[in-house]
Design an enzyme around this catalytic site. Structure first.
Site, PDB file in Angstrom:
ATOM      1  N   GLU A 286       0.882  -1.180   0.000  1.00  0.00           N
ATOM      2  CA  GLU A 286       0.000   0.000   0.000  1.00  0.00           C
ATOM      3  C   GLU A 286       0.904   1.210   0.000  1.00  0.00           C
ATOM      4  O   GLU A 286       1.704   1.401   0.916  1.00  0.00           O
ATOM      5  CB  GLU A 286      -0.913  -0.031   1.230  1.00  0.00           C
ATOM      6  CG  GLU A 286      -2.123   0.888   1.105  1.00  0.00           C
ATOM      7  CD  GLU A 286      -1.835   2.314   1.521  1.00  0.00           C
ATOM      8  OE1 GLU A 286      -1.584   3.158   0.610  1.00  0.00           O
ATOM      9  OE2 GLU A 286      -1.844   2.586   2.719  1.00  0.00           O
ATOM     10  N   CYS A 320      -2.473   8.418   4.074  1.00  0.00           N
ATOM     11  CA  CYS A 320      -2.506   8.146   2.638  1.00  0.00           C
ATOM     12  C   CYS A 320      -3.901   8.390   2.079  1.00  0.00           C
ATOM     13  O   CYS A 320      -4.065   8.583   0.872  1.00  0.00           O
ATOM     14  CB  CYS A 320      -2.042   6.731   2.350  1.00  0.00           C
ATOM     15  SG  CYS A 320      -2.891   5.469   3.303  1.00  0.00           S
TER      16      CYS A 320
END
Length: 515
Positions: A286, A320
């Protein structure tokens, strides 16, 4: 039957009793600051000559703790130990392994405020952000334990006469876990426990800026009874041991959360076959985002402004999933911008030790300088209508910054800043707003505010993001509710906290017996 999963409730800090409990936890953690933490390999504490310290980003002269640092020798020892332990851990059952997670979740729930307090000190999280992080860590363990129990059940296959067929999920091997600093408990705990409940053993290399929190969690796993060598804890510089861990022929998979640059390097190196390697390494990654909130004409502008403000400046934008782009229909652009400015002015920037603080520090000097550089770039690409100032007297504080009139192709619209900065862009139509939203190399989260069902359905099909939200903020994914992961350069869309996640740490074995 296991009790159905329910998300851990967040703490109501408006209640005086909860404030008292949290202040007590902060005092407890303060009394433990400065302690030293060794490596843990095969259940043994190991000291090394090289040490590193972790500091409080809101009070940079305060040492949180010191940690022994692993070199290649300790990395080798950790991988070899993990491989040896895997040879018997792999044959434990899903149900047995799930019990360790249930126990660890229970222990963490009892010490919830204590772990949150560590994040206030070491990660600079506000009370609410830290509490949510701890709750998510509990959720991951509770959810993955139940998922392990589900995978232990007979898997459905088509029946044919004369054969008995069964499908099993078996573990992969030794995994290298490289978690991020921004969710130093939740993501680290989720990555680690998903791997071990699936029957793997792991080498955990924590983020250097939040290694004390990781050390505390490893101690919690030991208290929960996780056998020695199932989790091996080796803090160390990525430049020293990162490539060594990824390249090792005994490494079966790498689970990584962090920057695009590091993730791509890991993926590239993992694709190369080392001498003696017997498998294709699996990478679960990720890698960040450049997330947008679209505001359509005729939508609830107050709710949209609140969502933009919360998504852009929660944890100083160091998520994020944070909203770093606000793409607004031209007919409501000025009104939404004005509302966000008004809301942002009310945010209190300061020490996260104080319950009234909304925005704490950024994590370290490197982040501080990088964000400042992007603010300078933003001055040339748009107009800074609020914020932009930085203060480093005590810690690494940057004002929430709003840059208006930004082109969708500008650097501040394209590159991940990872700080309290949001760029406002005007769109002439909803279709144009969607084109702008998709015009990056990332595809993690996004949100749309609209009352127009046709537009929402258009976004459902066209908006290219792993997690897309309608009429709510683009942060705050809940385990089991919003499985989390993104497209393109946002990673492998691993969907943490979802029913597919444990499959990434296993492989399917079919056994067929003819009668």
């Amino acid at each position: 039957m296991p009790v159905p999963f329910q998300n851990e409730p967040f703490t109501d800090f408006g209640a005086e009793g909860n404030q008292t409990l949290f202040k007590n936890a902060l005092r407890l953690v303060e009394s433990e600051l400065g302690k030293h933490y060794p490596l843990i390999i095969g259940g043994k504490e190991i000291e090394t000559k090289t040490k590193a310290i972790s500091i409080n980003p809101s009070q940079k002269d305060q040492v949180i703790g010191s940690l022994s640092q692993a070199g290649e020798e300790q990395a080798e020892q950790a991988i070899v130990t993990a491989q040896a332990v895997f040879e018997h851990w792999r044959y434990t059952t899903f149900t047995e392994r799930a019990r360790y997670l249930f126990k660890a979740a229970t222990l963490l729930r009892r010490r919830k405020h204590e772990f949150s307090a560590w994040m206030v000190y070491e990660a600079g999280k506000t009370w609410g952000e830290a509490d949510a992080d701890t709750a998510e860590a509990i959720d991951f363990m509770e959810f993955y334990a139940r998922e392990a129990q589900r995978l232990a059940q007979p898997q459905p296959l088509v029946h044919i006469e004369g054969e008995d067929n069964e499908l099993y999920y078996v573990p992969l091997g030794v995994g290298v876990i490289i978690p991020p600093w921004n969710f130093p408990l939740a993501i680290m705990a989720g990555m680690t426990t998903a791997a071990i409940v699936s029957g793997n053993t792991v080498v955990l290399k924590p983020a250097s800026t939040t290694s004390v929190i990781a050390a505390k969690f490893v101690q919690l796993l030991i208290e929960a009874g996780v056998p020695s060598g199932v989790v091996n804890f080796i803090p160390g510089a990525g430049s020293e041991i990162g490539d060594y861990l990824v390249d090792h022929p005994l490494t079966r998979f790498i689970s990584f959360t962090g920057s695009r640059e590091v993730g791509l390097r890991i993926n590239e190196r993992a694709a190369k076959t080392a001498p003696g390697q017997r498998w294709m390494k699996r990478v679960i990654a990720e890698m960040g985002g450049k997330d947008a909130i679209i505001v359509d004409e005729g939508s609830d502008l107050t709710a949209a402004a609140e969502a933009i403000t919360a998504s852009a400046f929660g944890f100083a934008g160091q998520k994020c999933s944070a909203c770093s782009r606000a793409i607004i229909h031209e007919s409501v652009y000025d009104e939404v911008l004005s509302k966000v400015i008004e809301l942002t002015r009310k945010l209190k920037v300061g020490s996260p030790l104080q319950p009234e603080t909304n925005v704490g520090p950024v994590i370290d000097p490197h982040a501080f300088r990088k964000i400042q550089d992007y603010i300078k770039i933003g001055r040339t690409e748009g107009e800074i209508v609020l914020g932009g100032k930085a203060e480093i007297n005590d810690g690494y504080f940057i004002e929430p910054t709003i840059i208006a009139g930004v082109s969708p192709t500008s650097r501040v619209s394209q590159e991940e800043i990872f700080g309290p900065v949001v760029a406002f862009t005007k769109a002439s139509s909803f279709s144009e707003a969607l084109r702008y939203a998709n015009n990056t190399e990332f595809g993690l989260t996004g949100a749309v505010f609209s009352r127009n069902r046709t537009h929402l359905e258009q976004a459902r099909s066209v908006f290219f993001a792993g997690n897309l939200y309608f009429n709510r903020k683009c942060t705050g994914a809940l385990v089991g509710v919003h499985p989390f992961g993104g497209f393109n350069m946002s990673g492998t869309d691993s969907k943490a906290g979802g029913r597919d996640y444990l499959l990434l740490f296993t492989q399917a074995k079919l056994v067929s017996e003819k009668y």
